[in-house]
Motif scaffolding. Structure first.
Motif, PDB file in Angstrom:
ATOM      1  N   LEU A  18     -25.483  35.128  13.890  1.00  0.00           N
ATOM      2  CA  LEU A  18     -24.068  35.457  13.689  1.00  0.00           C
ATOM      3  C   LEU A  18     -23.296  34.383  12.932  1.00  0.00           C
TER       4      LEU A  18
ATOM      5  N   LEU B 118     -15.232  28.420  14.503  1.00  0.00           N
ATOM      6  CA  LEU B 118     -16.330  29.340  14.820  1.00  0.00           C
ATOM      7  C   LEU B 118     -17.304  28.700  15.803  1.00  0.00           C
TER       8      LEU B 118
ATOM      9  N   THR C 125     -24.275  34.432   9.302  1.00  0.00           N
ATOM     10  CA  THR C 125     -23.813  35.665   8.661  1.00  0.00           C
ATOM     11  C   THR C 125     -22.330  35.591   8.327  1.00  0.00           C
ATOM     12  N   VAL C 126     -21.534  35.122   9.284  1.00  0.00           N
ATOM     13  CA  VAL C 126     -20.089  35.017   9.064  1.00  0.00           C
ATOM     14  C   VAL C 126     -19.796  33.985   7.984  1.00  0.00           C
TER      15      VAL C 126
ATOM     16  N   VAL D 117     -17.965  34.530   4.236  1.00  0.00           N
ATOM     17  CA  VAL D 117     -16.711  33.872   3.887  1.00  0.00           C
ATOM     18  C   VAL D 117     -16.890  32.837   2.772  1.00  0.00           C
TER      19      VAL D 117
END
Length: 98
Positions: free
Chosen positions: A86, A67, A89-90, A94
């Motif tokens: 972002l 990422l 958040t990701v 996960v």
């Protein structure tokens, strides 16, 4: 994301090192050793957080590093395209505790 933006030169050097490693076997061997060390360190950091996730720490480390690399490509290609929140958040989606 701010840390990534603040370290643009490091990311560019990393990309150059990675590309060189794909063209030079001796460099590649050193690069692989380095990346294994980094993945272990990130995996250990994930374990220290004590999160109960469906993903083991080693693959989680790969995810975090991928990422980071992918988002840096997008951000440095078109500054501002990656929202500041972002990555977090990701990762929360996960790696969030059950």
């Amino acid at each position: 994301m701010q840390g990534l933006r603040d370290n643009r030169d490091w990311q560019l050097l990393f990309t150059e090192y990675w590309l060189r490693s794909l063209r030079d076997e001796a460099v590649h061997e050193r690069f692989v050793r380095h990346r294994r060390t980094v993945r272990v360190a990130v995996g250990e950091a994930v374990q220290r957080l004590g999160l109960e996730t469906d993903i083991d720490p080693a693959p989680t480390a790969v995810l975090v590093l991928a990422l980071n690399s992918g988002l840096s490509i997008e951000e440095f290609t078109e500054p501002g395209v990656v929202p500041a929140e972002l990555l977090g958040t990701v990762l929360r989606a996960v790696i969030e505790p059950r």
